[in-house]
Write a protein that holds these residues in place. Structure first.
Motif, PDB file in Angstrom:
ATOM      1  N   MET A   1      34.109  38.187  54.616  1.00 19.19           N
ATOM      2  CA  MET A   1      33.728  38.239  53.219  1.00 19.19           C
ATOM      3  C   MET A   1      33.051  36.922  52.843  1.00 19.19           C
ATOM      4  O   MET A   1      33.610  35.864  52.992  1.00 19.19           O
ATOM      5  CB  MET A   1      34.968  38.497  52.379  1.00 19.19           C
ATOM      6  CG  MET A   1      34.689  38.586  50.915  1.00 19.19           C
ATOM      7  SD  MET A   1      36.229  38.943  50.038  1.00 19.19           S
ATOM      8  CE  MET A   1      35.682  40.222  48.993  1.00 19.19           C
ATOM      9  N   THR A   2      31.845  37.023  52.384  1.00 19.92           N
ATOM     10  CA  THR A   2      31.130  35.820  51.964  1.00 19.92           C
ATOM     11  C   THR A   2      31.317  35.602  50.466  1.00 19.92           C
ATOM     12  O   THR A   2      31.749  36.478  49.732  1.00 19.92           O
ATOM     13  CB  THR A   2      29.629  35.957  52.273  1.00 19.92           C
ATOM     14  OG1 THR A   2      29.107  36.995  51.466  1.00 19.92           O
ATOM     15  CG2 THR A   2      29.392  36.235  53.739  1.00 19.92           C
ATOM     16  N   SER A   3      30.937  34.389  50.063  1.00 15.61           N
ATOM     17  CA  SER A   3      31.106  34.076  48.645  1.00 15.61           C
ATOM     18  C   SER A   3      30.085  34.809  47.771  1.00 15.61           C
ATOM     19  O   SER A   3      30.261  34.923  46.571  1.00 15.61           O
ATOM     20  CB  SER A   3      30.997  32.571  48.433  1.00 15.61           C
ATOM     21  OG  SER A   3      29.705  32.130  48.812  1.00 15.61           O
ATOM     22  N   LEU A   4      29.007  35.293  48.392  1.00 11.39           N
ATOM     23  CA  LEU A   4      27.983  35.996  47.623  1.00 11.39           C
ATOM     24  C   LEU A   4      28.214  37.500  47.555  1.00 11.39           C
ATOM     25  O   LEU A   4      27.492  38.211  46.858  1.00 11.39           O
ATOM     26  CB  LEU A   4      26.608  35.721  48.219  1.00 11.39           C
ATOM     27  CG  LEU A   4      26.137  34.271  48.123  1.00 11.39           C
ATOM     28  CD1 LEU A   4      24.786  34.114  48.802  1.00 11.39           C
ATOM     29  CD2 LEU A   4      26.060  33.843  46.677  1.00 11.39           C
ATOM     30  N   GLU A   5      29.248  37.976  48.268  1.00 13.48           N
ATOM     31  CA  GLU A   5      29.519  39.397  48.275  1.00 13.48           C
ATOM     32  C   GLU A   5      29.978  39.837  46.877  1.00 13.48           C
ATOM     33  O   GLU A   5      30.839  39.239  46.269  1.00 13.48           O
ATOM     34  CB  GLU A   5      30.601  39.709  49.300  1.00 13.48           C
ATOM     35  CG  GLU A   5      30.697  41.174  49.632  1.00 13.48           C
ATOM     36  CD  GLU A   5      31.604  41.392  50.814  1.00 13.48           C
ATOM     37  OE1 GLU A   5      32.598  42.094  50.650  1.00 13.48           O
ATOM     38  OE2 GLU A   5      31.303  40.816  51.877  1.00 13.48           O
ATOM     39  N   GLY A   6      29.389  40.873  46.392  1.00 12.11           N
ATOM     40  CA  GLY A   6      29.743  41.385  45.073  1.00 12.11           C
ATOM     41  C   GLY A   6      28.980  40.719  43.945  1.00 12.11           C
ATOM     42  O   GLY A   6      29.226  41.023  42.785  1.00 12.11           O
TER      43      GLY A   6
END
Length: 114
Positions: free
Chosen positions: A1-6
């Motif tokens: 999960m990346t910080s830019l996901e969502g």
């Protein structure tokens, strides 16, 4: 999960919110430039806006939520009366009336131990 996901959900909310409100603002600017200040349409808009504000204030006084719900009705009504008196005494300046009503309500709540 990346910080830019969502991130797209936040971008969608920002863009959709901007589109939903900005279009009406621009249409208001375009239409407002063509209206005379004393026209019947503008009088009607003022009447509707005043009625909406009065309805919101009445709802907040008569059917409040949160901490204000536990405050007595006489305090809420008294604060509005004090604010209205200050409004008229200060030459119908809304900021004076609003600030006075808020201060009266806060002082009353403090006095009652809220």
């Amino acid at each position: 999960m990346t910080s830019l996901e969502g991130w797209w959900a936040y971008a969608f909310i920002a863009i959709a919110g901007w589109l939903a409100t900005d279009i009406w603002r621009w249409l208001g600017v375009v239409a407002g430039n063509r209206l005379r200040e004393d026209s019947e349409v503008l009088n009607w808009v003022r009447a509707v806006a005043t009625a909406l504000v009065a309805a919101v204030v009445a709802k907040l006084i008569l059917y409040p939520t949160g901490v204000l719900e536990t405050s007595p009705l006489w305090l809420r009504l008294g604060s509005i009366i004090v604010g209205a008196a200050a409004f008229f005494a200060a030459g119908q300046k809304p900021a004076v009336g609003i600030a006075t009503a808020i201060l009266a309500l806060a002082a009353g709540l403090y006095w009652l131990g809220f």
